[in-house]
Scaffold this motif. Structure first.
Motif, PDB file in Angstrom:
ATOM      1  N   SER A   9       0.837  -1.202   0.000  1.00  0.00           N
ATOM      2  CA  SER A   9       0.000   0.000   0.000  1.00  0.00           C
ATOM      3  C   SER A   9       0.866   1.244   0.000  1.00  0.00           C
ATOM      4  O   SER A   9       0.538   2.245  -0.618  1.00  0.00           O
ATOM      5  N   ASN A  10       1.943   1.161   0.758  1.00  0.00           N
ATOM      6  CA  ASN A  10       2.890   2.264   0.871  1.00  0.00           C
ATOM      7  C   ASN A  10       4.303   1.718   0.771  1.00  0.00           C
ATOM      8  O   ASN A  10       4.586   0.625   1.261  1.00  0.00           O
ATOM      9  N   VAL A  89       1.563   8.275  -6.383  1.00  0.00           N
ATOM     10  CA  VAL A  89       0.730   7.084  -6.207  1.00  0.00           C
ATOM     11  C   VAL A  89       0.698   6.343  -7.534  1.00  0.00           C
ATOM     12  O   VAL A  89       0.406   6.932  -8.583  1.00  0.00           O
ATOM     13  N   LEU A  91      -1.062   3.619  -9.695  1.00  0.00           N
ATOM     14  CA  LEU A  91      -2.354   2.961  -9.782  1.00  0.00           C
ATOM     15  C   LEU A  91      -2.331   1.891 -10.864  1.00  0.00           C
ATOM     16  O   LEU A  91      -1.747   2.074 -11.928  1.00  0.00           O
ATOM     17  N   PRO A 107      -6.383   0.147  -5.306  1.00  0.00           N
ATOM     18  CA  PRO A 107      -6.257   1.243  -4.343  1.00  0.00           C
ATOM     19  C   PRO A 107      -4.968   2.037  -4.489  1.00  0.00           C
ATOM     20  O   PRO A 107      -4.830   3.095  -3.881  1.00  0.00           O
ATOM     21  N   GLY A 108      -4.027   1.520  -5.260  1.00  0.00           N
ATOM     22  CA  GLY A 108      -2.784   2.244  -5.486  1.00  0.00           C
ATOM     23  C   GLY A 108      -1.691   1.906  -4.488  1.00  0.00           C
ATOM     24  O   GLY A 108      -1.939   1.388  -3.397  1.00  0.00           O
ATOM     25  N   THR A 109      -0.469   2.186  -4.909  1.00  0.00           N
ATOM     26  CA  THR A 109       0.709   2.118  -4.030  1.00  0.00           C
ATOM     27  C   THR A 109       1.278   3.517  -3.945  1.00  0.00           C
ATOM     28  O   THR A 109       1.603   4.121  -4.974  1.00  0.00           O
ATOM     29  N   ARG A 110       1.388   4.006  -2.703  1.00  0.00           N
ATOM     30  CA  ARG A 110       1.973   5.340  -2.525  1.00  0.00           C
ATOM     31  C   ARG A 110       3.474   5.168  -2.352  1.00  0.00           C
ATOM     32  O   ARG A 110       3.914   4.561  -1.369  1.00  0.00           O
TER      33      ARG A 110
END
Lengths: 114, 113
Positions: A9-10, A89, A91, A107-110
């Protein structure tokens, strides 16, 4: 059924390091897309896969960015020698067939490059 | 280069009011899609309107398309606080033999309770 998932996620990394971002599309979707979104901007197209092959990689900013989808399902976006400007981010989206159809986003990776 | 340009950039309204967001684009399109994004993460598809359609409805959403003016609008009727989000139009263009969505910067909608 399950939607598009992305891991991690991050991600925090240091300038110059290598990172891999993973995308798991909706089962049965042949098309997969990567976008990058900077703060205050809309998503910017990076690359589109149809099955295992990259049908359009015109959005990759330079040769530090590379993506694969070896079995036509999961995809990995790879960034070499990260730079602070790569912070964004990332996506991933998938669709049943072609880009003009509805795309389903993860939801994306930041990514933060220090 | 970004094709979809949303207007206004930000919109603040009261619950129950209608919200109208506009989108302009530059080249011929195959279709145009609208997406919603909460808190800068994943986008949710709202509606797709084809180039030969002029208007489309989905629940409280109404989308219009004017290909002669290269513009589209998204109307949300009877807005709710839960509609607070960023809204993006994404014209679908053919470039380099491949279709792609080209997003604008979005309209940030705030619906006050």
């Amino acid at each position: 059924g399950a939607g598009v998932s992305q891991t991690p996620s991050n991600k925090v990394t240091e300038k110059g390091k290598y990172v891999e971002l993973r995308c798991d599309p909706i089962s049965g979707h042949t098309a997969l897309y990567w976008y990058r979104q900077s703060l205050g901007q809309g998503p910017e197209f990076l690359i589109y896969f149809q099955g295992t092959g990259a049908a359009d990689d015109s959005g990759l900013p330079n040769d530090r960015f590379f993506a694969v989808r070896p079995e036509g399902s999961v995809s990995t976006l790879k960034i070499q020698r990260t730079e602070r400007g790569d912070s964004a981010v990332y996506l991933c989206a998938s669709s049943l067939g072609f880009p003009g159809e509805t795309q389903y986003f993860g939801p994306g990776t930041r990514l933060l490059v220090l | 280069s970004q094709q979809g340009e949303e207007d206004p950039q930000a919109l603040s309204i009261q619950e129950g009011e209608n919200a109208t967001m506009n989108c302009s684009y530059k080249t011929s399109i195959n279709n145009l899609q609208w997406y919603r994004q909460n808190s800068g993460r994943g986008l949710v598809h709202l509606i797709l309107i084809r180039s030969n359609e002029r208007e489309k409805h989905s629940g409280r959403l109404r989308v219009t398309l004017d290909t002669s003016k290269k513009s589209s609008s998204l109307l949300i009727t009877a807005s709710r606080a839960a509609d607070t989000a960023s809204y993006f139009c994404a014209p679908v263009i053919t470039q380099g033999g491949s279709e792609k969505l080209v997003f604008g910067k979005g309209t940030k909608l705030t619906v006050n309770p």
